[in-house]
Each structure stands twice: as structure tokens, then as C-alpha cells.
Write a protein that holds these residues in place. Structure first.
Motif, mmCIF file in Angstrom:
data_model
loop_
_atom_site.group_PDB
_atom_site.id
_atom_site.type_symbol
_atom_site.label_atom_id
_atom_site.label_comp_id
_atom_site.label_asym_id
_atom_site.label_seq_id
_atom_site.Cartn_x
_atom_site.Cartn_y
_atom_site.Cartn_z
ATOM 1 N N GLU A 249 -5.207 11.918 5.238
ATOM 2 C CA GLU A 249 -5.954 13.111 5.638
ATOM 3 C C GLU A 249 -5.135 14.058 6.504
ATOM 4 O OE1 GLU A 249 -9.728 11.956 7.288
ATOM 5 O OE2 GLU A 249 -10.230 10.793 5.486
ATOM 6 N N SER B 168 -8.359 -1.102 6.481
ATOM 7 C CA SER B 168 -7.642 -1.593 5.304
ATOM 8 C C SER B 168 -6.553 -2.608 5.631
ATOM 9 C CB SER B 168 -7.029 -0.422 4.552
ATOM 10 O OG SER B 168 -6.086 0.215 5.376
ATOM 11 N N ALA C 16 0.824 -1.210 0.000
ATOM 12 C CA ALA C 16 0.000 0.000 0.000
ATOM 13 C C ALA C 16 0.858 1.259 0.000
ATOM 14 C CB ALA C 16 -0.935 0.005 1.206
ATOM 15 N N LEU C 17 2.116 1.139 0.434
ATOM 16 C CA LEU C 17 3.010 2.305 0.448
ATOM 17 C C LEU C 17 3.703 2.496 -0.895
ATOM 18 C CD1 LEU C 17 4.858 1.810 3.857
ATOM 19 C CD2 LEU C 17 2.628 2.775 3.430
ATOM 20 N N GLU D 92 -1.350 2.347 11.952
ATOM 21 C CA GLU D 92 -1.074 1.185 11.095
ATOM 22 C C GLU D 92 0.137 1.450 10.208
ATOM 23 O OE1 GLU D 92 -5.572 -0.642 10.445
ATOM 24 O OE2 GLU D 92 -4.913 1.016 9.198
ATOM 25 N N TYR D 93 0.221 2.694 9.739
ATOM 26 C CA TYR D 93 1.330 3.092 8.871
ATOM 27 C C TYR D 93 2.667 2.955 9.607
ATOM 28 C CZ TYR D 93 4.282 6.177 6.079
ATOM 29 O OH TYR D 93 5.313 6.693 5.345
ATOM 30 N N GLN E 71 5.061 10.539 0.304
ATOM 31 C CA GLN E 71 4.552 9.360 0.978
ATOM 32 C C GLN E 71 3.095 9.180 0.645
ATOM 33 O OE1 GLN E 71 6.452 7.362 2.816
ATOM 34 N NE2 GLN E 71 8.262 8.636 2.614
ATOM 35 N N ASN E 72 2.713 7.955 0.371
ATOM 36 C CA ASN E 72 1.318 7.670 0.098
ATOM 37 C C ASN E 72 0.982 6.373 0.816
ATOM 38 O OD1 ASN E 72 -1.220 7.761 -0.993
ATOM 39 N ND2 ASN E 72 -0.600 6.640 -2.826
ATOM 40 N N ALA E 73 -0.178 6.309 1.396
ATOM 41 C CA ALA E 73 -0.492 5.095 2.148
ATOM 42 C C ALA E 73 -1.953 4.743 2.078
ATOM 43 C CB ALA E 73 -0.054 5.258 3.593
ATOM 44 N N ALA E 74 -2.549 4.910 0.919
ATOM 45 C CA ALA E 74 -3.932 4.518 0.694
ATOM 46 C C ALA E 74 -4.823 4.837 1.894
ATOM 47 C CB ALA E 74 -4.010 3.052 0.298
ATOM 48 N N TYR E 75 -5.418 3.829 2.508
ATOM 49 C CA TYR E 75 -6.450 4.096 3.509
ATOM 50 C C TYR E 75 -6.007 3.871 4.942
ATOM 51 C CZ TYR E 75 -9.346 3.670 -0.615
ATOM 52 O OH TYR E 75 -9.873 3.824 -1.851
ATOM 53 N N MET E 76 -4.748 3.498 5.152
ATOM 54 C CA MET E 76 -4.438 3.066 6.520
ATOM 55 C C MET E 76 -4.335 4.241 7.487
ATOM 56 S SD MET E 76 -0.600 1.667 6.147
ATOM 57 C CE MET E 76 -0.936 0.696 4.709
ATOM 58 N N LEU F 284 3.947 -0.571 10.204
ATOM 59 C CA LEU F 284 4.579 -1.251 9.066
ATOM 60 C C LEU F 284 6.108 -1.205 9.168
ATOM 61 C CD1 LEU F 284 2.535 -0.368 5.875
ATOM 62 C CD2 LEU F 284 2.843 -2.583 6.943
#
Lengths: 336, 278
Positions: free
Chosen positions: B148, A278, A223-224, B104-105, B95-100, B108
Motif C-alpha cells: 500500500e 501474514s 512471499a517476496l 516485517e519486510y 518489489q512485491n511482498a504480498a501482505y506483510m 526479512l
């Protein structure tokens, strides 16, 4: 925090299993012949030889088992593809994978491959068609080393068109027997008399679920983005290869048994993500269970809405899915 | 001043040439430098001089065209992907992390430490995540979706994710660009604190010469024209009017910061403007 999370996840799973049981029991009870819920167990245990017993065991139960396997498979394939491509709009149908699988199965019907290599010809050709399309969409959507989501979706839709045109071409040149077979199968139905195919799709979906669960952490890391996932120690190329194979296997099997059933892989993962978040550790299994219940309910609806006639179940999922697709497209997180 | 004896060398870059393989042109050539335990090394240079490419090469996103990269004495390409990610942590620019969620990010970052078939995080993982949520002042964001939060918060959270990896080497690509001075100070002070307390070796690409001068132990100045290192050393040796003019082709004035006595660069508006119509 961990305890709270585990408790929440277990609760979610219990609720989903209860929904699945309710959906399955309703599927057994509802139909042109109504069988009261209270009688079902009695008939199954002691009613051998009665008409109700053969309706339950011969028609409704296999149909529910197929709905669980296929609904779960399609929903799981959608979850895997969305995780890999980081795009909530991709799923077996929108990427053209179902189309590829259906072309494979049509070729089998037209060239009578099943008479040469047996019933396995259908799932194998479905899997091959699906795998070929995933590979094509992936390589065609990479521009300058980066995956372009809009290119990918459009490529998928175009491949779908090409595949359905080729299916029509096959229909136009085929013998009337084959034509009947293709039309019957393309309509998309969960009615499958062949017990071997039912077994294959069940085992296939279970295998897909278990292998996907082993890759849940890698999916979270993906997802990253590929670069960041690799920096977290994920072998991205290998993971993607395995997940591509699983997604085509799940789609190919489903299409070879039930024809094209659209958008299950879009609706359910999206809904589950809203409810549970997610994290793929829970998303994978809850999507599977949710997809199974959803398809059973759609099938009940398709069987009863214009009873005694039956609607193809793809009609129901197609209508719901199209609306959900437009809704997701309007969400602010979705960038094309 | 922290001692930087050879046995404390974390990263050693030897005669490195790097660039994207497709173009087949090395963006940078003959790069040599080391980063020691508890040392912060900044890479400076003009836009397009290959600073990010160098950082990507060291973090193994791009393979080097020539030369060696050694991490704690071992060649980096021989270290397994998983082990490497327990030693180096990288914070890239976007940085992009969809919906988490933020929590949670950050969690990881513990992924490299997960054992085979480990499904849930351990208490240690959770404690570390909370420690860095607190250190980066982002505890109240923990349940907010990553996409967000603001740009400055994303940087802070990304650094927290890198720090829970418990790296010996931290690589950062312009962590302060597009941020206001309060976020700039917060981020660089945090990195400084980590390097002092945990002895992390830090290699950072910075755009702002004055920030680099203020916070770094060593500066590396890259010259786009010669495609190699123009100067490296302590800030006062590298930030000179002559060297800056040579690399940036801009006239600057350099004064000493009265508090830190580090060199500070000033631009000044051109006095003799040539009229446009002549």
C-alpha cells in the motif's frame, strides 16, 4: 517490539485453543441424543457399559479427533500452497489436488487394492494422486520461467473436472458393491470406523504441522518471490519440494479418510491472515487450530440441521467457501 | 579521493560472458572490472544492452556462461547460498511482498543471520531494522502493508531491507527510475552515505547519465552493438561527447557542473527539422 509480538501471538494461540475446546465439547454434547455437558466427564470416567458411553467413545469422540486432524490438515495445506504460490485463492480443492487424491482412492476401491495391500492402500493412493496433480499443475503453469497465477488456477480447476469425470467413469463401470462404497465415500463424511486410518491421519497431520513450522521463515521469504528468497539465502527449490510433498500428504490423507471437503484451506487461512497477519511463524499453527475448530462446528451443523438425517459436511464448507472465494476475488490486492 | 588498493577489492569480474541460457546467446562478453571497498560503480548503457542481466549474473540469479566472479577473492559459486546472502544484498526493480507490513519486510533482510532452529529475531535484528527505518525516513510506515506504499517509498524500504543484511557489496538495479527528483536525491544520498560510512562497495545500474556522473566514483559504459564494455573510468573520462554519441547514437552537449565540476549531459531539440510532407 518482540515482547509485544510474542504476547500477541500467545494470546492468539490461547484464544484458538479455547475455541477448539469449546467446539470439541459441543461436538460431544450435541447430536440426536443430547448429552448434557456437565455429565460428559462423569460418563467418560464411570459410565462404562452405558449407551451414552458408547455414543461418546465409539461415535462422537473419534469424529471430533478426525475433524481436528482433517480440518487442521486441509487448512494447513491451504496456507502452505498460498505461501508458495503467493496467491490467496489457491488451496487443495481449487488446485485440483483433492480431485487427484479422490481419483486415486476410487481406483483403489475399483481395483480392490485394499484387499491386496491392506488399509494403507487408501492413504497411499490418495497421497499419490495428490502429489501427481501438484506436480502437473506446477509444471503446466510455468510459462517462460514464471508462474502464471491465472493459468495455475484454471489448470487446477480443469484437472478437478477431469478427475471428477474419471471418477464418474469408474462409477459407471464398477460393480454395484464398489459403486456403493464410492458414493458413500465421495459424499464426504467424518464418520470413519477404522481405527488405523484415524491414527494415520492424526500422525500425518501432526508430522505435517511440525515440518511446516521448520519452514516458516522460508515461507515468509518466498512471499517476496523466488529470486528474492534465493538472495536471502533460501534454497527455494528444496523448500518447495518439501512443502509440495507435505501439502499432498495432508490432502491425500484427508481425502482418503473423509472424501472431498472443499474450501477449508481457503476460508481459514484467509480469515487468520486478516486477524493475525501474514507471518507464517504464527499463521501456520493458527490456521491448523482454526481449521480444526471450523470443521468440528461445520460437522455439528451438518449432523443437526436436518436431524435425524445427516448432511455431508462438504455441503456446508462448500457453500461458505464459495462465498468467501468470490469475496476474496473482489479484494484489491488480489490480481489474477 | 578514496584509495582503491587491490587488497580492498570486494568484487572482481574476470572475462565474464553472460546471458539467459535458453537463448544460448551471450548478451555480454569479455566483461572485466572491479569494485572496491567504499567505491560506487555505475553501469550505464542503452535499453536492452544487458545491464540488468549483468547485475543478475553477479548476484547469482543467472549462472555466467564464461568467466569468473570473485567476491572478496573467493569465487562466488563456491560460497554457500546463506553465506553469500550475508555478503551481498540486491535491490531489484520491482518489489512485491504480498501482505506483510513494512517492518516485517525489512526484518526479512536478517534471515541470512538466523541460526538453524532459531524461531524469533534477536534484539540486534530489531535494532538494525529500526536504525534503517529511521535512516530511510520510513519509520511512520512500519505497520503499513508493503503493497500500500508508494513507488518511491517501496524503493527506500527495499534499500533498508538490503542494508539490514549488512552486506559488503550492494547491488542495485535502477533504484531511481520512475521517481521524482526528491526521491532520487534521497536514495542516492543515502547510498552515498552508506558507502562513505560503512565502506560498502556499491554496484548500481543507472539510466540517468547525470545522476551517475554526480554520484559515482567509476562509470562502466556498455555498448549494445559490440556487447561489451565501451569505456570505464572516472566520470570525466567516460562522459565525453564522442563516447556518448558512439554508445547512445545521440548528439549531446557536455558541460561541467559548476558546483561538483562533474560532467553533465544536455540534450537539445533538433533545429533542422525536415518537413514531413517532402
Amino acid at each position: 517490539m518482540l515482547d509485544k509480538k510474542i504476547r500477541q501471538w500467545i494470546l492468539t494461540l490461547i484464544i484458538l485453543v479455547i475455541i477448539l475446546i469449546i467446539a470439541s465439547l459441543s461436538g460431544l454434547a450435541i447430536g440426536s441424543t443430547k448429552i448434557p455437558l456437565t455429565d460428559i466427564i462423569d460418563i467418560l470416567l464411570n459410565g462404562k457399559g452405558t449407551a451414552e458411553y458408547s455414543i461418546l467413545m465409539g461415535i462422537r469422540l473419534p469424529r471430533i479427533i478426525i475433524a481436528i486432524a482433517i480440518g487442521g490438515s486441509l487448512s494447513l495445506a491451504g496456507t502452505l500452497l498460498q505461501g508458495m504460490f503467493r496467491n490467496p485463492l489457491v488451496e487443495p480443492y481449487t488446485l485440483g489436488i483433492s480431485g487427484g487424491a479422490s481419483l486415486g482412492v476410487c481406483l483403489t476401491i475399483v481395483f480392490s487394492l485394499h484387499t491386496k495391500i491392506g488399509i494403507m492402500a487408501y492413504p497411499i493412493s490418495g497421497f499419490a494422486g495428490a502429489g501427481l496433480v501438484i506436480f502437473m499443475v506446477y509444471t503446466l503453469s510455468i510459462r517462460g520461467g514464471a508462474l502464471k497465477p491465472n493459468t495455475m488456477l484454471l489448470t487446477g480447476v480443469m484437472i478437478s473436472f477431469v478427475a471428477s469425470s474419471l471418477v464418474m467413469l469408474l462409477m459407471a463401470i464398477s460393480k454395484s458393491d464398489d459403486l456403493h462404497n464410492i458414493v458413500f465415500w465421495i459424499m464426504g463424511s467424518l464418520d470413519e470406523p477404522n481405527i488405523t486410518l484415524i491414527k494415520i491421519v492424526c500422525y500425518g497431520s501432526m508430522a505435517g504441522l511440525v515440518i511446516s513450522l521448520f519452514h516458516c521463515h522460508n515461507l515468509n521469504a518466498l512471499a517476496l518471490g523466488d529470486e528474492q528468497a534465493a538472495l536471502l539465502g533460501v534454497d527455494t527449490a528444496k523448500t518447495k519440494k518439501i512443502l509440495f510433498i507435505i501439502a499432498s500428504l495432508l490432502t491425500g490423507l484427508s481425502v482418503s479418510v473423509a472424501g472431498i471437503i472443499m474450501f477449508v484451506g481457503l476460508i481459514i487461512p484467509h480469515f487468520m491472515r486478516m486477524v493475525i497477519g501474514s507471518d507464517h511463524r504464527i499463521l501456520i499453527i493458527s490456521s491448523f487450530l482454526g481449521g480444526a475448530s471450523f470443521l468440528i462446528m461445520c460437522d455439528i451443523f451438518a449432523r443437526t440441521v436436518i436431524s435425524p438425517l445427516e448432511l455431508p459436511v462438504g455441503v456446508i464448507t462448500g457453500i461458505i467457501g464459495g462465498i468467501v472465494f468470490i469475496y476474496i476475488l473482489g479484494q484489491k490486492q488480489v490480481r489474477l | 579521493m578514496r584509495e582503491t588498493t587491490p587488497n580492498k577489492t570486494i568484487l572482481e569480474v574476470k572475462n565474464l560472458s553472460c546471458g539467459y541460457s535458453k537463448t544460448n546467446i551471450s548478451i555480454l562478453q569479455n566483461i572485466d572490472f572491479t569494485v572496491s571497498k567504499g567505491e560506487m560503480v555505475s553501469i550505464l548503457g542503452t535499453n536492452g544492452s544487458g545491464k540488468t542481466t549483468l547485475l543478475k549474473t553477479i548476484s547469482s540469479i543467472i549462472s555466467p556462461a564464461k568467466g569468473k566472479i570473485l567476491l572478496q577473492g573467493e569465487e562466488i559459486k563456491n560460497i554457500s547460498l546463506k553465506e553469500r546472502s550475508t555478503k551481498t544484498a540486491v535491490v531489484m526493480q520491482f518489489q512485491n511482498a504480498a501482505y506483510m507490513t513494512v517492518e516485517e519486510y525489512i526484518l526479512l533482510g536478517r534471515l541470512p543471520y538466523f541460526k538453524k532452529f532459531q524461531f524469533f529475531e534477536t534484539q540486534k535484528d530489531i535494532d538494525l531494522v529500526h536504525k534503517y527505518l529511521e535512516l530511510t525516513n520510513t519509520m511512520e510506515l512500519k505497520d503499513v502493508p508493503f503493497n500500500e506504499i508508494s513507488g518511491g517509498e517501496k524503493q527506500l524500504v527495499s534499500i533498508a531491507r538490503a542494508l539490514v543484511q549488512e552486506p559488503v557489496l550492494l547491488l542495485l538495479d535502477e533504484p531511481t527510475s520512475h521517481l521524482d527528483i526528491s526521491h532520487q536525491a534521497q536514495i542516492l544520498n543515502l547510498i552515498n552515505q552508506m558507502k562513505e560510512q560503512l565502506g560498502i562497495a556499491v554496484l548500481i545500474v543507472l539510466h540517468d547519465i547525470n545522476l551517475a556522473s554526480e554520484y559515482s566514483d567509476t562509470l562502466i559504459l556498455i555498448n549494445k552493438g559490440t556487447r561489451t564494455i565501451q569505456a570505464k573510468g572516472k566520470p570525466e573520462d567516460v562522459i565525453t561527447e564522442k563516447l556518448i554519441k558512439k554508445v547512445y547514437n545521440t548528439d549531446v552537449y557536455i558541460k561541467e557542473n559548476p558546483i561538483s565540476s562533474k560532467p553533465c549531459v544536455f540534450l537539445s531539440k533538433k533545429e533542422n527539422i525536415v518537413p514531413m510532407n517532402q
